[in-house]
Design an enzyme around this catalytic site. Structure first.
Site, PDB file in Angstrom:
ATOM      1  CG  HIS A 122     131.742 106.696 110.716  1.00  0.00           C
ATOM      2  ND1 HIS A 122     131.418 107.108 111.949  1.00  0.00           N
ATOM      3  CD2 HIS A 122     131.327 107.748 109.951  1.00  0.00           C
ATOM      4  CE1 HIS A 122     131.270 108.326 111.990  1.00  0.00           C
ATOM      5  NE2 HIS A 122     131.039 108.958 110.895  1.00  0.00           N
ATOM      6  CG  ASP A 198     127.295 101.725 110.504  1.00  0.00           C
ATOM      7  OD1 ASP A 198     126.048 102.389 110.081  1.00  0.00           O
ATOM      8  OD2 ASP A 198     128.169 102.384 110.608  1.00  0.00           O
ATOM      9  CD  GLN A 201     126.186 107.691 104.710  1.00  0.00           C
ATOM     10  OE1 GLN A 201     125.665 107.954 103.798  1.00  0.00           O
ATOM     11  NE2 GLN A 201     126.584 108.432 105.707  1.00  0.00           N
ATOM     12  CE  LYS A 224     125.126 109.560 109.260  1.00  0.00           C
ATOM     13  NZ  LYS A 224     126.136 110.884 109.006  1.00  0.00           N
ATOM     14  CB  CYS A 361     134.232 109.812 111.051  1.00  0.00           C
ATOM     15  SG  CYS A 361     133.617 111.549 111.810  1.00  0.00           S
TER      16      CYS A 361
HETATM   17  N1  PMP Z   1     128.326 104.945 110.428  1.00  0.00           N
HETATM   18  C1  PMP Z   1     128.346 105.725 109.007  1.00  0.00           C
HETATM   19  C2  PMP Z   1     128.398 104.768 108.063  1.00  0.00           C
HETATM   20  C3  PMP Z   1     128.179 106.928 109.035  1.00  0.00           C
HETATM   21  O1  PMP Z   1     127.921 107.562 108.112  1.00  0.00           O
HETATM   22  C4  PMP Z   1     127.828 107.519 110.259  1.00  0.00           C
HETATM   23  C5  PMP Z   1     127.633 109.127 110.203  1.00  0.00           C
HETATM   24  N2  PMP Z   1     128.335 109.970 109.399  1.00  0.00           N
HETATM   25  C6  PMP Z   1     127.874 107.070 111.513  1.00  0.00           C
HETATM   26  C7  PMP Z   1     127.904 105.554 111.566  1.00  0.00           C
HETATM   27  C8  PMP Z   1     127.462 107.488 112.944  1.00  0.00           C
HETATM   28  O2  PMP Z   1     126.132 108.295 112.889  1.00  0.00           O
HETATM   29  P1  PMP Z   1     125.704 109.018 113.971  1.00  0.00           P
HETATM   30  O3  PMP Z   1     126.625 110.231 114.036  1.00  0.00           O
HETATM   31  O4  PMP Z   1     124.502 109.742 113.613  1.00  0.00           O
HETATM   32  O5  PMP Z   1     125.676 108.559 115.486  1.00  0.00           O
END
Ligand code: PMP
Length: 405
Positions: A122, A198, A201, A224, A361
Site C-alpha cells: 500500500h 504492515d 489487512q 479495519k 492506494c
Molecule cells: N497498509 C495497508 C495494507 C492498508 O490496507 C492500509 C489501509 N488501506 C494502510 C496500510 C493504511 O492504513 P490507514 O489509512 O488506516 O493508516
C-alpha cells in the site's frame, strides 16, 4: 464449530438499513469495518463517565481516564502477544506508525544503504520509505511478484549486506495475496536489517503473535478491525523502539524541559507527543475484546469460504479477470475486459452493494498488473452467504447490461 454471522448482526445496527430501497450489502471491509455496539458503548461510556486528560493525575476523573487508557494498552498488548505494555505505542493509524519508524530510523541510514519492500505494498508502506531514501541517499529496492502473481522463487538475493530496513505487508489490500513473511523476515534478520510488518489487512482476520513473527515493528489501524478511526498501533521490540528518534515532540513525551535542553520520557510515552486519542484507544481495546470473544479460526474460515465462493462462481461465469487467489484469502479483486470498474461500481452501488473500485492506494502494483484499478469485495465477520451471492448476482447483471450498451 461453524461460524454464524447472523448471531453478530444485532451488534451492527448500521447494517440493518436499506440503500436506495435495496438491502445494504456492505463489502468494503478492507477499507474500513463497521463497529459493533460494545465499541460504540465503550466510547460513549468514556465521554459520559470519565472524560479527562490522561497522565495529569490530579483528580478523580483524570485517574479513572488514565487507568482505562493504560488498561487499553494492556488489552492491545495481549491481543498481539506483545511481551509488555510499553511495547505498544499509540498512533493515528498504520500510516502514522510507519512514518514514526521511517523518520525515527533516518539517523541510522547512510548513502548506498538499502531499504527493501515488496511490490504488494500500500502507498502507506511505500511512500514513507521512498521519501526516506530521497532524504538519506539510501536506495529503495522492491521484491517483485512475477507476471503470474507469484513470488520469484529466488527472492533471497534482494536481501544484501546493505539492507538496513525491510518492510512488508502481511496481506495485500489490493489483491488479497499473502507475503511469505517468515522466510522474508529470516532473510532480513540474517542481514541485520530492521524489520517492519504492515498488519493493517491482517489483524481483523488472523490471530497475531508478534513474538512468533519476531519482527522489530508491527503496525495496524483500529478502524479495519472493528475499532474507531484515528487510532492505530506501533508495536516494537524494546531495542528497536529505543533506536527511534521521536518523530514528533511536545508535551507528554518529556520528563524535563529547560530552554537549553529536553530530557525525553521513557517508552512508550517518548514516542507519543501531545494529548492522545483517548476515546479511540478505549474503543480499540473494546474491539480487541470483541474479536477475542469470537472463535478466531472459525471466523477466518467463514470469511475465506465467502471469498472462495465468490471466486468460484465468478470464475465459472467466465469473462472476468480475477487477481486475488482462489483460496486462503478474505477478498476478491477483479476487472472485466472492456467495462470500466467505475461503471460496475456505480451499478453495484445503485443496488445497495458497497464495494471498492480503484487503485487501492497501490499504483505500482496496478501498473504491474496492467490495469488502472480493480473492483474489490472484501468480507468481514458479519457478512452472510446471501450477501456473497447478491454481490455475484448484481455484478453479473451489471456485466450483461454494460456489455449490451
Ligand atoms: N497498509 C495497508 C495494507 C492498508 O490496507 C492500509 C489501509 N488501506 C494502510 C496500510 C493504511 O492504513 P490507514 O489509512 O488506516 O493508516
Amino acid at each position: 464449530m461453524a461460524f454464524d454471522p447472523l448471531l453478530l448482526r444485532p451488534l451492527f445496527s448500521i447494517l440493518a438499513q436499506s440503500a436506495y430501497d435495496h438491502p445494504l450489502t456492505y463489502l468494503d471491509n478492507a477499507a474500513t469495518t463497521q463497529k459493533p455496539l460494545p465499541v460504540l458503548d465503550a466510547i460513549q461510556d468514556y465521554y459520559r463517565h470519565f472524560n479527562a486528560n490522561v497522565h495529569r493525575g490530579a483528580h478523580f476523573l483524570s485517574d479513572r481516564a488514565t487507568n482505562r487508557f493504560e488498561q487499553a494498552r494492556d488489552t492491545v498488548a495481549r491481543f498481539i502477544n506483545a511481551p509488555e505494555q510499553s511495547h505498544v505505542i499509540w498512533t493515528k493509524g498504520a500510516t502514522e506508525a510507519i512514518n514514526v519508524v521511517a523518520y525515527g530510523l533516518e539517523h541510522i541510514l547512510e548513502k548506498g544503504d538499502e531499504i527493501l519492500i515488496t511490490s504488494l505494498e500500500h502507498h502507506a508502506n511505500l511512500v514513507p520509505w521512498q521519501q526516506l531514501a530521497f532524504r538519506t541517499g539510501a536506495r529503495l529496492r522492491i521484491v517483485p511478484l512475477t507476471s503470474n502473481g507469484e513470488w520469484e522463487p529466488e527472492f533471497s538475493h534482494y536481501f544484501t549486506d546493505r539492507t538496513r530496513i525491510f518492510a512488508a505487508t502481511q496481506i495485500s489490500n489490493a489483491i488479497g495475496v499473502s507475503t511469505p513473511l517468515q522466510t522474508m523476515l529470516d532473510h532480513a534478520k540474517q542481514q541485520g536489517a530492521f524489520t517492519l510488518v504492515d498488519g493493517a489487512q491482517a489483524v481483523a482476520h488472523y490471530p497475531i503473535d508478534v513474538q512468533t513473527l519476531d519482527c522489530d515493528f508491527y503496525v495496524f489501524s483500529g478502524h479495519k478491525m472493528y475499532g474507531p478511526t484515528g487510532v492505530g498501533v506501533l508495536y516494537g521490540k524494546s531495542h528497536a523502539l529505543d533506536v527511534l528518534l521521536p518523530y514528533q515532540t511536545g508535551g507528554e513525551m518529556v520528563r524535563h524541559v529547560s530552554y537549553q535542553a529536553t530530557e525525553f520520557n521513557v517508552l512508550p510515552y517518548r514516542l507519543e507527543a501531545g494529548t492522545p486519542h483517548i476515546e479511540g484507544v478505549i474503543g480499540l481495546a473494546a474491539a480487541c475484546d470483541f474479536l477475542n470473544a469470537q472463535d478466531r479460526l472459525a471466523l477466518l474460515a467463514w470469511e475465506q469460504s465467502l471469498a472462495n465462493h465468490v471466486y468460484t462462481r465468478l470464475h465459472k461465469a467466465g469473462g472476468i479477470e480475477i487477481y486475488s487467489p482462489e483460496k486462503n484469502t478474505t477478498l476478491v479483486s477483479l476487472s472485466v475486459p472492456n467495462i470500466h470498474i467505475l461503471d460496475l461500481n456505480a451499478y453495484l452501488d445503485s443496488q445497495g452493494v458497497a464495494v471498492r473500485a480503484g487503485s487501492h492506494c497501490a499504483h505500482p502494483l496496478m501498473a504491474q498488473l496492467g490495469v488502472a484499478g480493480t473492483l474489490r469485495a472484501s468480507f468481514a465477520c458479519y457478512n452472510t452467504m446471501e450477501e456473497a451471492n447478491r454481490f455475484c448476482d448484481v455484478l453479473l447483471d451489471a456485466i450483461d447490461l454494460l456489455n449490451d450498451e
